[in-house]
Design an enzyme around this catalytic site. Structure first.
Site, mmCIF file in Angstrom:
data_model
loop_
_atom_site.group_PDB
_atom_site.id
_atom_site.type_symbol
_atom_site.label_atom_id
_atom_site.label_comp_id
_atom_site.label_asym_id
_atom_site.label_seq_id
_atom_site.Cartn_x
_atom_site.Cartn_y
_atom_site.Cartn_z
ATOM 1 N N VAL A 1 0.834 -1.205 0.000
ATOM 2 C CA VAL A 1 0.000 0.000 0.000
ATOM 3 C C VAL A 1 0.869 1.256 0.000
ATOM 4 C CG1 VAL A 1 -1.794 1.257 1.239
ATOM 5 C CG2 VAL A 1 -1.801 -1.242 1.249
ATOM 6 N N CYS A 2 0.664 2.104 -1.001
ATOM 7 C CA CYS A 2 1.359 3.391 -1.109
ATOM 8 C C CYS A 2 2.879 3.157 -1.067
ATOM 9 C CB CYS A 2 0.865 4.333 -0.005
ATOM 10 S SG CYS A 2 1.418 6.026 -0.197
ATOM 11 N N GLN A 3 3.577 3.790 -0.126
ATOM 12 C CA GLN A 3 5.019 3.558 -0.031
ATOM 13 C C GLN A 3 5.297 2.080 0.212
ATOM 14 O OE1 GLN A 3 6.795 4.861 3.592
ATOM 15 N NE2 GLN A 3 8.815 5.240 2.674
#
Lengths: 200, 351
Positions: B144-146
């Site tokens: 998720v994301c980073q």
């Protein structure tokens, strides 16, 4: 396994965040009240809304510009444009820089002067975006009036003011100069810390 | 045109002040705000990391476990914010066996943790723990994301351990023209920052995120709060989100140094130039099935930054899922609950 916020503030919410913005909203309303009064008087006499808006919106802009030039003179009104600066000051405080903007004790004089200079440039950018937002708001009000629409409530006018600020601020934020400036601001602050400064 | 008369404005201000007094009382009386609501148990710990297993919601969950790798920025309970806003709940309901890494809060003792620690040691050990626990050669990974970028790095270095990869709102090309975060980070002297401060304070990250839309996020939002004071549930939802926004862990210095320089400033991930543990991260090694989920109105990770994965990963079974919403809405909006977990689960269960 649910995570809970810690006492003593049971919800963990900083109510001061709400109170600050509420005071700002009230200050916004208090500035608009006399403007509305004069606007409606002029309208009653001449019926020319365009002229009435031009005449009296300038007074509103002048009041906000005054708060921009002297934030400490009217802090609630000034917060209408210093919201980003307040957040920056909180972040700077987390890095060990006093929010009063007094020089760091022991900080290298040159590093501190550089920081102050960059911070002034940052403030100028924020001020300019806030002034542009007021121009944009005046333009939007004129456009609305031309179509027969009126802001029916204070809240609606506040929301329009927010929208205009987001637009002019966003334009500044995405512009080529801002990325360089915010980099210089952070780097200058770090240089103060690196030169051995501690909170005064 | 100034529509409201002075009397109307005065009445609005008076009403607002009354609401404000009531609101302060209502907020103080709400009590503790819970987040991370579904039952979960720690199954592995290393340093500050805790790997949680969420208790299955079906009698026989699927045999291949699913590991969620959240970003180092902010806290992972966003994936299970509340009863009716929980991506994890949707995955559990679909029969998946779900695990989540909680990175904890780095402190001064963690300033020397590097991306090699996070990717090869922490993610690597969690993946190995689950392979062993479930007697599987490979597992499913959701980044998720980073955390998606870190998951891509791990997967590229150890493709044999990942059966299917799902990336959610994950930046791959950090230099798309609309990437505001890169714009803000590009001129920052990252070495000076890390050398001076050690870890990156979470408050500096908060400033960065709030400064993207300050008049809405630090101003109007609190004025609008006046409108929901009578609705205890809506107030609690607001406060949960507030808690999450300001719950920003510091970032381990060395890991931040490499991430900011290599990913944001030099865009090395998409160029195949990131080096972790002495090994070059080549996204062409990501050859297993990939589902890339992005948000069409994401202001933090623009769609183009995520969709760049299509051109540089080695998968022949590459799919995209576009969610009509923003970076936060993709986890917590009502529509997201109906669309995203079923789509991810459906895609995984078909493979």
């Amino acid at each position: 396994m649910a995570e809970r916020t810690d006492p003593p503030n049971p919800s963990g919410f900083d109510i001061e965040l709400l109170l600050k913005q509420a005071r700002t909203y009230l200050a916004f309303g208090e500035q608009l009240q006399p403007l509305s009064e004069r606007f409606h008087e002029t309208m009653g006499q001449s019926g020319d809304w365009s002229e009435a808006l031009r005449q009296h919106f300038d007074e509103f802009k002048a009041a906000l510009a005054g708060a921009a030039n002297d934030p400490d003179g009217h802090p609630d009104l000034a917060r209408l444009w210093t919201v980003t600066l307040d957040t920056w000051r909180q972040a700077a405080a987390a890095l060990g820089v006093p929010t009063t903007l007094a020089p760091l004790a022991g900080a290298n004089g040159e590093a501190w002067r550089t920081y102050q200079k960059v911070q002034d440039q940052y403030l100028d950018c924020l001020r300019q975006a806030a002034r542009d937002a007021l121009d944009l708001m005046e333009q939007r009000l004129s456009e609305r009036a031309a179509t027969g629409a009126t802001g029916e409530s204070l809240r609606e006018l506040y929301n329009l003011w927010v929208e205009c600020n987001e637009q002019t601020y966003g334009r500044m934020l995405r512009g080529p100069d801002y990325g360089v400036l915010i980099g210089r601001l952070i780097n200058a602050l770090l240089s103060c810390r690196a030169s051995g400064g501690t909170p005064a | 045109m100034i529509g409201p008369t002075p009397a109307q404005i005065a009445e609005e201000l008076r009403h607002f002040q009354t609401r404000l007094a009531e609101g302060a009382r209502a907020l103080r009386g709400l009590g503790p705000i819970e987040t991370g609501v579904l039952p979960h148990d720690p199954v592995y710990q290393e340093d500050k990391l805790i790997l949680y297993r969420y208790r299955p919601r079906v009698a026989e969950p699927r045999p291949v476990p699913l590991l969620i790798v959240y970003a180092l920025v902010n806290r992972p309970y966003m994936m299970d914010l509340q009863e009716d806003r929980s991506l994890i709940r949707g995955l559990l309901d679909a029969g998946l066996d779900v695990y989540l890494i909680d990175w904890g809060y780095p402190d001064a003792g963690d300033r020397h943790l590097t991306l090699t620690d996070y990717v090869l040691r922490y993610i690597g050990h969690c993946v190995d723990h689950l392979r062993e626990r479930h007697r599987q050669d490979s597992i499913n990974l959701v980044g998720v994301c980073q955390g998606g970028a870190l998951s891509l790095c791990f997967t590229a270095l150890h493709p044999e351990k990942i059966r299917n990869l799902v990336t959610m709102v994950t930046p791959v090309d950090f230099h798309t023209p609309d990437n505001v975060l890169t714009h803000l980070v590009r001129h920052m002297d990252v070495d000076l920052l890390v050398d001076t401060l050690g870890n990156l304070p979470g408050q500096l990250l908060n400033f960065t995120f709030l400064s993207l839309s300050p008049f809405r996020l630090a101003g109007q939002k609190y004025v609008d709060l006046m409108d929901i004071l009578d609705d205890a549930q809506a107030l609690k939802n607001f406060l949960r989100m507030e808690k999450w926004i300001f719950d920003s862990p510091d970032q381990a210095g060395e890991a931040f140094r490499q991430f900011a320089k290599d990913f944001f400033q030099q865009n090395k991930l998409i160029k195949g130039e990131v080096v972790i543990g002495g090994q070059r991260v080549d996204l062409r090694n990501v050859a297993m099935p990939v589902l890339n989920v992005y948000a069409s109105q994401d202001h933090l990770v623009p769609p183009a930054a995520s969709r760049a994965l299509a051109q540089c990963c080695g998968s022949r079974d590459y799919s995209e899922l576009s969610f009509d919403g923003g970076h936060i809405g993709i986890y917590v909006s009502g529509r997201a609950q109906r669309q995203v977990p079923p789509a991810i689960a459906g895609w995984l269960l078909a493979r």
